[in-house]
Design an enzyme around this catalytic site. Sequence first.
Site, PDB file in Angstrom:
ATOM      1  N   ARG A   1      60.390  15.185  55.170  1.00 46.54           N
ATOM      2  CA  ARG A   1      61.494  15.910  55.820  1.00 46.54           C
ATOM      3  C   ARG A   1      62.885  15.444  55.370  1.00 46.54           C
ATOM      4  O   ARG A   1      63.829  15.385  56.160  1.00 46.54           O
ATOM      5  CB  ARG A   1      61.413  15.776  57.349  1.00 46.54           C
TER       6      ARG A   1
ATOM      7  N   GLU B   1      63.434  14.328  64.444  1.00 47.69           N
ATOM      8  CA  GLU B   1      63.307  15.184  63.260  1.00 47.69           C
ATOM      9  C   GLU B   1      64.451  16.210  63.265  1.00 47.69           C
ATOM     10  O   GLU B   1      64.969  16.591  62.223  1.00 47.69           O
ATOM     11  CB  GLU B   1      61.951  15.893  63.255  1.00 47.69           C
TER      12      GLU B   1
ATOM     13  N   SER C   1      59.657  20.930  65.573  1.00 44.29           N
ATOM     14  CA  SER C   1      59.255  19.600  66.055  1.00 44.29           C
ATOM     15  C   SER C   1      60.492  18.759  66.337  1.00 44.29           C
ATOM     16  O   SER C   1      61.388  18.668  65.502  1.00 44.29           O
ATOM     17  CB  SER C   1      58.408  18.887  65.004  1.00 44.29           C
TER      18      SER C   1
HETATM   19  C1  LIG Z   1      59.970  27.526  65.786  1.00 45.13           C
HETATM   20  C2  LIG Z   1      60.252  26.558  64.657  1.00 45.13           C
HETATM   21  C3  LIG Z   1      59.225  26.114  63.850  1.00 45.13           C
HETATM   22  C4  LIG Z   1      59.462  25.224  62.803  1.00 45.13           C
HETATM   23  N1  LIG Z   1      58.422  24.820  62.018  1.00 45.13           N
HETATM   24  C5  LIG Z   1      58.655  24.012  60.962  1.00 45.13           C
HETATM   25  C6  LIG Z   1      57.587  23.606  60.095  1.00 45.13           C
HETATM   26  O1  LIG Z   1      56.448  23.996  60.251  1.00 45.13           O
HETATM   27  N2  LIG Z   1      57.884  22.797  59.073  1.00 45.13           N
HETATM   28  C7  LIG Z   1      59.129  22.342  58.833  1.00 45.13           C
HETATM   29  O2  LIG Z   1      59.332  21.617  57.866  1.00 45.13           O
HETATM   30  N3  LIG Z   1      60.158  22.685  59.638  1.00 45.13           N
HETATM   31  C8  LIG Z   1      59.954  23.509  60.689  1.00 45.13           C
HETATM   32  N4  LIG Z   1      60.991  23.868  61.508  1.00 45.13           N
HETATM   33  C9  LIG Z   1      62.334  23.281  61.296  1.00 45.13           C
HETATM   34  C10 LIG Z   1      63.267  24.078  60.365  1.00 45.13           C
HETATM   35  O3  LIG Z   1      62.906  25.458  60.349  1.00 45.13           O
HETATM   36  C11 LIG Z   1      63.265  23.538  58.942  1.00 45.13           C
HETATM   37  O4  LIG Z   1      63.744  22.210  58.896  1.00 45.13           O
HETATM   38  C12 LIG Z   1      64.134  24.382  58.007  1.00 45.13           C
HETATM   39  O5  LIG Z   1      63.897  23.980  56.674  1.00 45.13           O
HETATM   40  C13 LIG Z   1      65.631  24.285  58.306  1.00 45.13           C
HETATM   41  O6  LIG Z   1      66.286  25.294  57.548  1.00 45.13           O
HETATM   42  P1  LIG Z   1      67.676  25.908  58.040  1.00 45.13           P
HETATM   43  O7  LIG Z   1      68.114  26.908  57.041  1.00 45.13           O
HETATM   44  O8  LIG Z   1      67.565  26.381  59.436  1.00 45.13           O
HETATM   45  O9  LIG Z   1      68.615  24.630  57.965  1.00 45.13           O
HETATM   46  P2  LIG Z   1      69.652  24.074  59.060  1.00 45.13           P
HETATM   47  O10 LIG Z   1      68.909  23.740  60.316  1.00 45.13           O
HETATM   48  O11 LIG Z   1      70.804  24.985  59.178  1.00 45.13           O
HETATM   49  O12 LIG Z   1      70.111  22.725  58.359  1.00 45.13           O
HETATM   50  C14 LIG Z   1      69.190  21.664  58.176  1.00 45.13           C
HETATM   51  C15 LIG Z   1      69.742  20.712  57.116  1.00 45.13           C
HETATM   52  O13 LIG Z   1      69.774  21.379  55.859  1.00 45.13           O
HETATM   53  C16 LIG Z   1      71.084  21.327  55.290  1.00 45.13           C
HETATM   54  N5  LIG Z   1      71.307  22.594  54.574  1.00 45.13           N
HETATM   55  C17 LIG Z   1      70.979  23.844  54.963  1.00 45.13           C
HETATM   56  N6  LIG Z   1      71.355  24.735  54.021  1.00 45.13           N
HETATM   57  C18 LIG Z   1      71.951  24.021  53.033  1.00 45.13           C
HETATM   58  C19 LIG Z   1      72.552  24.360  51.800  1.00 45.13           C
HETATM   59  N7  LIG Z   1      72.635  25.634  51.369  1.00 45.13           N
HETATM   60  N8  LIG Z   1      73.055  23.366  51.043  1.00 45.13           N
HETATM   61  C20 LIG Z   1      72.982  22.079  51.427  1.00 45.13           C
HETATM   62  N9  LIG Z   1      72.424  21.692  52.596  1.00 45.13           N
HETATM   63  C21 LIG Z   1      71.913  22.651  53.389  1.00 45.13           C
HETATM   64  C22 LIG Z   1      72.025  21.164  56.481  1.00 45.13           C
HETATM   65  O14 LIG Z   1      73.234  20.535  56.097  1.00 45.13           O
HETATM   66  C23 LIG Z   1      71.187  20.267  57.378  1.00 45.13           C
HETATM   67  O15 LIG Z   1      71.309  18.942  56.911  1.00 45.13           O
HETATM   68  C24 LIG Z   1      60.784  24.760  62.556  1.00 45.13           C
HETATM   69  C25 LIG Z   1      61.832  25.226  63.378  1.00 45.13           C
HETATM   70  C26 LIG Z   1      61.580  26.118  64.402  1.00 45.13           C
HETATM   71  C27 LIG Z   1      62.735  26.634  65.237  1.00 45.13           C
END
Ligand SMILES: Cc1cc2nc3c(=O)[nH]c(=O)nc-3n(C[C@H](O)[C@H](O)[C@H](O)COP(=O)(O)OP(=O)(O)OC[C@H]3O[C@@H](n4cnc5c(N)ncnc54)[C@H](O)[C@@H]3O)c2cc1C
Length: 309
Positions: free
Chosen positions: A168, A299, A217
């Site tokens: 992660r 996380e 999570s």
């Molecule tokens: C219902 C649910 C289920 C989930 N299941 C999983 C799962 O099975 N596995 C899993 O790994 N995660 C899971 N997640 C967590 C989440 O979806 C992941 O971590 C996802 O990759 C986050 O992406 P995001 O675009 O929402 O990033 P954000 O939450 O907006 O940001 C997360 C991080 O990424 C960085 N970031 C985002 N975009 C960029 C960019 N363009 N450039 C540089 N940095 C960037 C941000 O600065 C921050 O540090 C789940 C979440 C939910 C709500």
Amino acid sequence: MNQLLPKPRGKLSENRALNDLTWLRVGGPADYLFQPADIEDLQHFLRDLPAAVPVFPMGVGSNLIVRDGGLRAVVIRLGRGFNGISVDGNTVTAGAAALDAHVARKAADAGVDLTFLRTIPGSIGGAVRMNAGCYGSYTADVLRKATIVTRQGEVLDLSPEDLNFRYRQSDLPDGAVLVSATFEGPAGDPEELHTRMAAQLQKRDETQPTKDRSAGSTFRNPAGFSSTGRADDVHDLKAWKVIDDAGMRGASRGGAQMSPKHSNFLINTGSATASDLEGLGEEVRKKVYETSGITLEWEIMRVGDPLKE
Ligand SMILES: Cc1cc2nc3c(=O)[nH]c(=O)nc-3n(C[C@H](O)[C@H](O)[C@H](O)COP(=O)(O)OP(=O)(O)OC[C@H]3O[C@@H](n4cnc5c(N)ncnc54)[C@H](O)[C@@H]3O)c2cc1C
């Protein structure tokens, strides 16, 4: 500060609330929110932005608690102009704003297996940064190249080694914004891949509060509890199990609750503040430590300032 900021072609908003941009629907405003029109716009903006101004790239906020006092930074959120997806053989290139689910579906249509991305609600930028994964597959397994715009406005290609993927987590230069990523997935039969994704979605809905406001999570599964090799102990220790053992399934504070459906999911039942959510999470960590001696690690990323008294 506004006079010091470059004038981009994209949208620059001052004192912009972030709660509607995160899955948990909480959090105070960013000093500025910048939505670049395209990569050149982003490059020029970052190059001309005074070096002392902090930058925070965000995806679709599915792994974030933004604190109630908001973020003293220019938040950069990519949208149209960064969400293209193209497939060439087994290689899939996606803009950082493309949703993981869309990438998985488009890859499956072309017979490329990126099915693990289907149930992750984030964007490609967030998937690379967080090394998102499930069902035993991780972004690190399929990523071949990531393209970033550095804080100085340069476009750079990074290799998987540069990104130094961990559980992660990956490394990006400070203030860099991921703009696209290239993946290579195993070949598969499109129909079979779509069937598998439908089954995974159904399994998710059965076991996780997918209809509630959450950030996935809350805590990592505890490290250092690998299998003993016995038939009755083939799994690592799970965070939900130690939370259950500490009696915290369903626990609440204000509008925040540890989901009764899956105890490692922190949910906003409607009226939660970031402080309720983070406070409840900290209470869970304390109770788990008291009952099992295990220190849970967050996380979910928590960013920004608490509300001033
Ligand atoms: C219902 C649910 C289920 C989930 N299941 C999983 C799962 O099975 N596995 C899993 O790994 N995660 C899971 N997640 C967590 C989440 O979806 C992941 O971590 C996802 O990759 C986050 O992406 P995001 O675009 O929402 O990033 P954000 O939450 O907006 O940001 C997360 C991080 O990424 C960085 N970031 C985002 N975009 C960029 C960019 N363009 N450039 C540089 N940095 C960037 C941000 O600065 C921050 O540090 C789940 C979440 C939910 C709500």
